[in-house]
Design a protein around this motif. Structure first.
Motif: not given
Length: 221
Positions: A110-111, A145-149, A154-156, A172-174
């Motif tokens: 992914a991106e 939380e820091d990793i999610i930020t 982005k596509l992950v 909440g990640l794509c």
């Protein structure tokens, strides 16, 4: 060409033995404790069942972490002793990040591609790679939380033994690809080591510690 690789850093003791393009022996025994005691008998078993003498082994790759403090030290100590016993042996340290990076197939990429490794604490070990699977960050320990930020918007794709816990609540990640493991796949650890050898980037095994060991002072009586 005969190659041996092993890992005692996570919740398993893993061993693989390969001759040219044929895997002669592979085991990934899940265990919370006792990896160091299990390792040498398992290597002996791999050699005996494959009809290989240790002095015939050309390359040895060991996982250098991150992971259990005791497991990291045990694996590296064993690898260094083997080098003393066989001076012609090519020996190299491979991080768990490198092993998990090798689990991303072309269709998975992914991106942003994140390796998330279990710490058994509130945080995670993490490293992020780009579309070419080149590092965008150094290995580190970070909160969820820091990793999610870092990944948000982005596509992950995710890989690692920390992914299941990381995704245990909505992120909440794509998400594109999700690859969950109990430990670094030993065949990927071996493949990463072989790549490093081919590219002449093999490093003598040194522990990859991203935080201090869990220790406490004895309680006063």
């Amino acid at each position: 060409m005969i190659s041996l690789a092993f890992d005692t850093t996570a919740a398993a003791c893993s061993v693989i033995l390969k001759k040219d393009n044929e895997i002669l022996y592979k085991s990934e025994n899940l265990m919370e404790f006792g990896q160091s005691e299990f390792l040498l008998p398992e290597i002996e078993k791999a050699l005996q069942q494959s009809g290989i003498k240790f002095l015939d082994v050309d390359n040895l790759f060991v996982c250098v972490g991150p992971g259990s403090f005791t497991g990291v030290r045990s694996g590296i100590s064993a690898a260094r002793v083997f080098k003393l016993a066989s001076s012609q042996l090519n020996i190299g340290g491979v991080s768990a990040f490198e092993a998990y990076r090798k689990t991303f197939d072309m269709a998975d990429i992914a991106e942003l591609n994140a390796v998330i490794i279990e710490t058994r604490r509130d945080d995670f070990y993490v490293q992020i790679f780009d579309k070419q699977l080149q590092p965008l960050s150094e290995p580190d320990a970070k909160s969820r939380e820091d990793i999610i930020t870092l990944l948000k918007g982005k596509l992950v794709s995710l890989s690692g033994d920390g992914v299941e816990r990381f995704l245990s609540s909505p992120s909440g990640l794509c998400l594109h690809a999700i690859k969950m493991y109990d430990c670094p796949p030993i065949k990927n650890l071996l493949a990463a080591g072989e790549d490093m050898l081919k590219e002449k980037k093999l490093n003598f095994p040194k522990p990859l510690y991203l935080r201090a060991a869990d220790v406490s002072m004895p309680k006063a009586r």
